[in-house]
Design a protein around this motif. Structure first.
Motif, mmCIF file in Angstrom:
data_model
loop_
_atom_site.group_PDB
_atom_site.id
_atom_site.type_symbol
_atom_site.label_atom_id
_atom_site.label_comp_id
_atom_site.label_asym_id
_atom_site.label_seq_id
_atom_site.Cartn_x
_atom_site.Cartn_y
_atom_site.Cartn_z
ATOM 1 N N MET A 1 -28.527 4.206 95.682
ATOM 2 C CA MET A 1 -27.556 5.147 95.150
ATOM 3 C C MET A 1 -26.187 4.876 95.776
ATOM 4 S SD MET A 1 -28.069 9.176 94.956
ATOM 5 C CE MET A 1 -27.036 10.133 93.954
ATOM 6 N N THR A 2 -25.141 4.916 94.961
ATOM 7 C CA THR A 2 -23.809 4.635 95.476
ATOM 8 C C THR A 2 -23.037 5.923 95.682
ATOM 9 O OG1 THR A 2 -22.896 4.418 93.270
ATOM 10 C CG2 THR A 2 -23.705 2.401 94.311
ATOM 11 N N ASP A 3 -22.145 5.891 96.597
ATOM 12 C CA ASP A 3 -21.283 7.027 96.908
ATOM 13 C C ASP A 3 -20.226 7.137 95.816
ATOM 14 O OD1 ASP A 3 -19.683 8.954 97.999
ATOM 15 O OD2 ASP A 3 -19.025 7.734 99.700
ATOM 16 N N SER A 4 -20.164 8.294 95.135
ATOM 17 C CA SER A 4 -19.213 8.449 94.029
ATOM 18 C C SER A 4 -17.766 8.409 94.499
ATOM 19 C CB SER A 4 -19.476 9.751 93.272
ATOM 20 O OG SER A 4 -19.272 10.859 94.132
ATOM 21 N N SER A 5 -17.527 8.710 95.773
ATOM 22 C CA SER A 5 -16.145 8.656 96.263
ATOM 23 C C SER A 5 -15.668 7.228 96.466
ATOM 24 C CB SER A 5 -16.007 9.447 97.568
ATOM 25 O OG SER A 5 -16.729 8.806 98.596
ATOM 26 N N SER A 6 -16.587 6.262 96.490
ATOM 27 C CA SER A 6 -16.176 4.871 96.667
ATOM 28 C C SER A 6 -15.623 4.272 95.373
ATOM 29 C CB SER A 6 -17.327 4.024 97.211
ATOM 30 O OG SER A 6 -18.358 3.937 96.245
ATOM 31 N N ALA A 7 -15.977 4.833 94.226
ATOM 32 C CA ALA A 7 -15.469 4.315 92.953
ATOM 33 C C ALA A 7 -13.950 4.451 92.866
ATOM 34 C CB ALA A 7 -16.157 4.994 91.776
ATOM 35 N N PRO A 8 -13.375 5.646 93.139
ATOM 36 C CA PRO A 8 -11.899 5.718 93.112
ATOM 37 C C PRO A 8 -11.263 4.786 94.135
ATOM 38 C CG PRO A 8 -12.826 7.920 93.040
ATOM 39 C CD PRO A 8 -13.968 6.965 93.302
ATOM 40 N N ARG A 9 -11.894 4.641 95.295
ATOM 41 C CA ARG A 9 -11.352 3.746 96.326
ATOM 42 C C ARG A 9 -11.341 2.301 95.810
ATOM 43 N NH1 ARG A 9 -9.095 3.290 101.616
ATOM 44 N NH2 ARG A 9 -9.424 1.111 102.062
ATOM 45 N N ARG A 10 -12.414 1.881 95.137
ATOM 46 C CA ARG A 10 -12.465 0.520 94.573
ATOM 47 C C ARG A 10 -11.391 0.352 93.497
ATOM 48 N NH1 ARG A 10 -18.082 1.298 94.777
ATOM 49 N NH2 ARG A 10 -18.102 1.728 92.553
ATOM 50 N N ASP A 11 -11.192 1.388 92.683
ATOM 51 C CA ASP A 11 -10.155 1.318 91.645
ATOM 52 C C ASP A 11 -8.763 1.181 92.281
ATOM 53 O OD1 ASP A 11 -12.074 1.577 89.686
ATOM 54 O OD2 ASP A 11 -11.694 3.711 89.336
ATOM 55 N N ILE A 12 -8.510 1.950 93.332
ATOM 56 C CA ILE A 12 -7.222 1.869 94.025
ATOM 57 C C ILE A 12 -7.054 0.491 94.656
ATOM 58 C CG2 ILE A 12 -5.946 2.709 96.042
ATOM 59 C CD1 ILE A 12 -6.900 5.528 95.268
#
Length: 158
Positions: free
Chosen positions: A1-12
């Motif tokens: 399972m991935t941390d949903s807060s890491s998706a915005p960080r990857r986008d940034i």
């Protein structure tokens, strides 16, 4: 399972990396086109930036120019000396403090700056006409965000 807060960080991170790669390449491509078509020796970017600033802020001092351009005052002073010798800038002493000089573009500088601006506009216009409507819309929407990003990257004035 991935941390949903890491998706915005990857986008940034992806956006930051893309901008860091794309913006200098865009600038260099435009600069090469201008240098190719400009009928005079094209001033180096530092001189051009100073000339643009002085044209917008006539009467500014070297210190004000350095602060606005994020440059060291001694480097701006060197540019001012070069551009004064080349007939592009004029120094006028302050009426109350003779140690301070105010900067003004010469008529030659105004004409050359107008030529550079016209070439920049024309080259960008030509390139923009080759984009899709979606790409044009995305660029138009991004302009405000890019301007805000530019302001946030500048150090606070003191």
């Amino acid at each position: 399972m991935t941390d949903s807060s890491s998706a915005p960080r990857r986008d940034i991170d992806r956006t930051a990396a893309g901008l860091a790669a794309c913006l200098p390449a865009l600038y260099r491509a435009l600069d090469r086109r201008i240098a190719r078509d400009f009928p005079h020796p094209k001033p180096p970017e530092g001189q051009l930036a100073l000339l643009r600033f002085v044209a917008r802020s006539e009467g500014a001092t070297v210190r004000e120019a350095a602060q606005a351009l994020l440059m060291k005052p001694n480097n701006v002073s060197t540019l001012v000396s070069q551009m004064t010798e080349a007939g592009l800038l004029e120094r006028r002493q302050d009426s109350t403090d003779k140690r301070i000089a105010h900067l003004y573009p010469t008529d030659t500088a105004r004409r050359r700056l107008a030529e550079v601006r016209a070439l920049e506009t024309e080259h960008l216009r030509q390139a923009l006409t080759s984009l899709t409507d979606g790409e044009l819309g995305a660029l138009g929407s991004a302009m405000e965000a890019l301007t805000a990003l530019t302001h946030r990257l500048q150090p606070p004035a003191h």
